[in-house]
Design an enzyme around this catalytic site. Sequence first.
Site, PDB file in Angstrom:
ATOM      1  N   HIS A   1     -90.470 -11.548 -29.837  1.00 51.76           N
ATOM      2  CA  HIS A   1     -90.716 -12.990 -29.900  1.00 51.76           C
ATOM      3  C   HIS A   1     -91.762 -13.305 -30.954  1.00 51.76           C
ATOM      4  O   HIS A   1     -92.594 -12.467 -31.299  1.00 51.76           O
ATOM      5  CB  HIS A   1     -91.177 -13.542 -28.544  1.00 51.76           C
ATOM      6  CG  HIS A   1     -92.409 -12.871 -28.001  1.00 51.76           C
ATOM      7  ND1 HIS A   1     -92.364 -11.672 -27.354  1.00 51.76           N
ATOM      8  CD2 HIS A   1     -93.713 -13.242 -28.015  1.00 51.76           C
ATOM      9  CE1 HIS A   1     -93.583 -11.317 -26.980  1.00 51.76           C
ATOM     10  NE2 HIS A   1     -94.430 -12.250 -27.388  1.00 51.76           N
TER      11      HIS A   1
ATOM     12  N   ASN B   1     -96.841 -10.333 -32.048  1.00 56.58           N
ATOM     13  CA  ASN B   1     -97.669  -9.286 -31.467  1.00 56.58           C
ATOM     14  C   ASN B   1     -96.767  -8.098 -31.162  1.00 56.58           C
ATOM     15  O   ASN B   1     -95.712  -8.274 -30.538  1.00 56.58           O
ATOM     16  CB  ASN B   1     -98.339  -9.773 -30.180  1.00 56.58           C
ATOM     17  CG  ASN B   1     -99.316 -10.900 -30.433  1.00 56.58           C
ATOM     18  OD1 ASN B   1     -99.927 -10.963 -31.491  1.00 56.58           O
ATOM     19  ND2 ASN B   1     -99.459 -11.795 -29.470  1.00 56.58           N
TER      20      ASN B   1
ATOM     21  N   ASP C   1     -95.007 -22.258 -24.747  1.00 53.83           N
ATOM     22  CA  ASP C   1     -95.707 -21.173 -24.051  1.00 53.83           C
ATOM     23  C   ASP C   1     -96.316 -21.717 -22.756  1.00 53.83           C
ATOM     24  O   ASP C   1     -96.845 -22.826 -22.718  1.00 53.83           O
ATOM     25  CB  ASP C   1     -96.802 -20.592 -24.949  1.00 53.83           C
ATOM     26  CG  ASP C   1     -97.288 -19.242 -24.449  1.00 53.83           C
ATOM     27  OD1 ASP C   1     -97.044 -18.233 -25.137  1.00 53.83           O
ATOM     28  OD2 ASP C   1     -97.912 -19.192 -23.368  1.00 53.83           O
ATOM     29  N   ILE C   2     -96.218 -20.914 -21.690  1.00 50.33           N
ATOM     30  CA  ILE C   2     -96.732 -21.321 -20.380  1.00 50.33           C
ATOM     31  C   ILE C   2     -98.263 -21.419 -20.388  1.00 50.33           C
ATOM     32  O   ILE C   2     -98.851 -22.117 -19.557  1.00 50.33           O
ATOM     33  CB  ILE C   2     -96.234 -20.323 -19.302  1.00 50.33           C
ATOM     34  CG1 ILE C   2     -96.203 -20.947 -17.942  1.00 50.33           C
ATOM     35  CG2 ILE C   2     -97.023 -19.029 -19.314  1.00 50.33           C
ATOM     36  CD1 ILE C   2     -95.428 -20.126 -16.904  1.00 50.33           C
TER      37      ILE C   2
ATOM     38  N   GLN D   1     -99.092  -7.168 -27.268  1.00 46.89           N
ATOM     39  CA  GLN D   1     -97.772  -7.654 -26.829  1.00 46.89           C
ATOM     40  C   GLN D   1     -97.680  -7.463 -25.320  1.00 46.89           C
ATOM     41  O   GLN D   1     -97.772  -6.337 -24.827  1.00 46.89           O
ATOM     42  CB  GLN D   1     -96.652  -6.875 -27.529  1.00 46.89           C
ATOM     43  CG  GLN D   1     -95.257  -7.370 -27.133  1.00 46.89           C
ATOM     44  CD  GLN D   1     -94.137  -6.570 -27.790  1.00 46.89           C
ATOM     45  OE1 GLN D   1     -94.383  -5.607 -28.524  1.00 46.89           O
ATOM     46  NE2 GLN D   1     -92.906  -6.958 -27.510  1.00 46.89           N
TER      47      GLN D   1
ATOM     48  N   HIS E   1     -94.758 -16.280 -31.905  1.00 46.52           N
ATOM     49  CA  HIS E   1     -95.554 -17.435 -31.490  1.00 46.52           C
ATOM     50  C   HIS E   1     -95.662 -18.364 -32.696  1.00 46.52           C
ATOM     51  O   HIS E   1     -96.063 -17.926 -33.781  1.00 46.52           O
ATOM     52  CB  HIS E   1     -96.973 -17.019 -31.112  1.00 46.52           C
ATOM     53  CG  HIS E   1     -97.087 -16.054 -29.980  1.00 46.52           C
ATOM     54  ND1 HIS E   1     -97.554 -16.423 -28.733  1.00 46.52           N
ATOM     55  CD2 HIS E   1     -96.813 -14.731 -29.899  1.00 46.52           C
ATOM     56  CE1 HIS E   1     -97.569 -15.361 -27.939  1.00 46.52           C
ATOM     57  NE2 HIS E   1     -97.129 -14.315 -28.620  1.00 46.52           N
TER      58      HIS E   1
HETATM   59  P1  5GP Z   1     -97.267 -11.698 -26.122  1.00 41.68           P
HETATM   60  O1  5GP Z   1     -98.638 -11.495 -25.526  1.00 41.68           O
HETATM   61  O2  5GP Z   1     -96.278 -10.704 -25.570  1.00 41.68           O
HETATM   62  O3  5GP Z   1     -97.267 -11.740 -27.613  1.00 41.68           O
HETATM   63  O4  5GP Z   1     -96.812 -13.147 -25.704  1.00 41.68           O
HETATM   64  C1  5GP Z   1     -96.149 -13.470 -24.531  1.00 41.68           C
HETATM   65  C2  5GP Z   1     -96.347 -14.943 -24.328  1.00 41.68           C
HETATM   66  O5  5GP Z   1     -95.377 -15.390 -23.408  1.00 41.68           O
HETATM   67  C3  5GP Z   1     -97.711 -15.310 -23.770  1.00 41.68           C
HETATM   68  O6  5GP Z   1     -98.356 -16.214 -24.656  1.00 41.68           O
HETATM   69  C4  5GP Z   1     -97.409 -15.935 -22.409  1.00 41.68           C
HETATM   70  O7  5GP Z   1     -98.247 -17.024 -22.109  1.00 41.68           O
HETATM   71  C5  5GP Z   1     -95.957 -16.352 -22.561  1.00 41.68           C
HETATM   72  N1  5GP Z   1     -95.198 -16.297 -21.329  1.00 41.68           N
HETATM   73  C6  5GP Z   1     -95.135 -15.259 -20.457  1.00 41.68           C
HETATM   74  N2  5GP Z   1     -94.311 -15.542 -19.432  1.00 41.68           N
HETATM   75  C7  5GP Z   1     -93.832 -16.792 -19.671  1.00 41.68           C
HETATM   76  C8  5GP Z   1     -92.927 -17.638 -18.938  1.00 41.68           C
HETATM   77  O8  5GP Z   1     -92.401 -17.297 -17.885  1.00 41.68           O
HETATM   78  N3  5GP Z   1     -92.680 -18.863 -19.473  1.00 41.68           N
HETATM   79  C9  5GP Z   1     -93.237 -19.269 -20.649  1.00 41.68           C
HETATM   80  N4  5GP Z   1     -92.922 -20.484 -21.087  1.00 41.68           N
HETATM   81  N5  5GP Z   1     -94.086 -18.501 -21.347  1.00 41.68           N
HETATM   82  C10 5GP Z   1     -94.390 -17.280 -20.867  1.00 41.68           C
END
Ligand code: 5GP
Length: 114
Positions: free
Chosen positions: A100, A87, A31-32, A94, A102
């Site tokens: 996806h 999420n 994760d970034i 989300q 985590h």
């Molecule tokens: P969500 O909030 O949708 O469950 O999680 C999305 C996750 O993707 C977040 O934790 C966010 O930091 C990660 N993320 C978003 N864009 C990128 C990206 O371009 N590269 C990487 N490695 N992670 C990302």
Amino acid sequence: MSEDCIFCKIARKEIPTEFIYEDNLVVAFNDINPQAPVHVIIIPKEHHDSILTVPAGDDIISHLHLVANRIALKTGIAKTGFRLVNNCGKDGNQTVPHLHYHLLGGRPLLWPPG
Ligand code: 5GP
Ligand code: ZN
């Protein structure tokens, strides 16, 4: 596949990202914005908006879980425990509309989540 989806772009290698796991169905990457010492995002290569849009009979969900197990063993977090999170939707926070999971570990994780 979705043209503008950031995770589709990562899966297609249009956004350079180091994969810590890849097979014909799935990729995983760090994760970034990590929330734990180990924070891996595991995605299907095929686009689904969320867990809700995976058709019945598609075994991608079980495959994602098995890949999470494998990465948990490989990173060492299986020894002490980890959390596998999906999420979904607005209240689920989300932010990327591509299915996806985590995989979080490497520290004690609080419950209940925020
Ligand atoms: P969500 O909030 O949708 O469950 O999680 C999305 C996750 O993707 C977040 O934790 C966010 O930091 C990660 N993320 C978003 N864009 C990128 C990206 O371009 N590269 C990487 N490695 N992670 C990302
Ligand atoms: Zn996508």
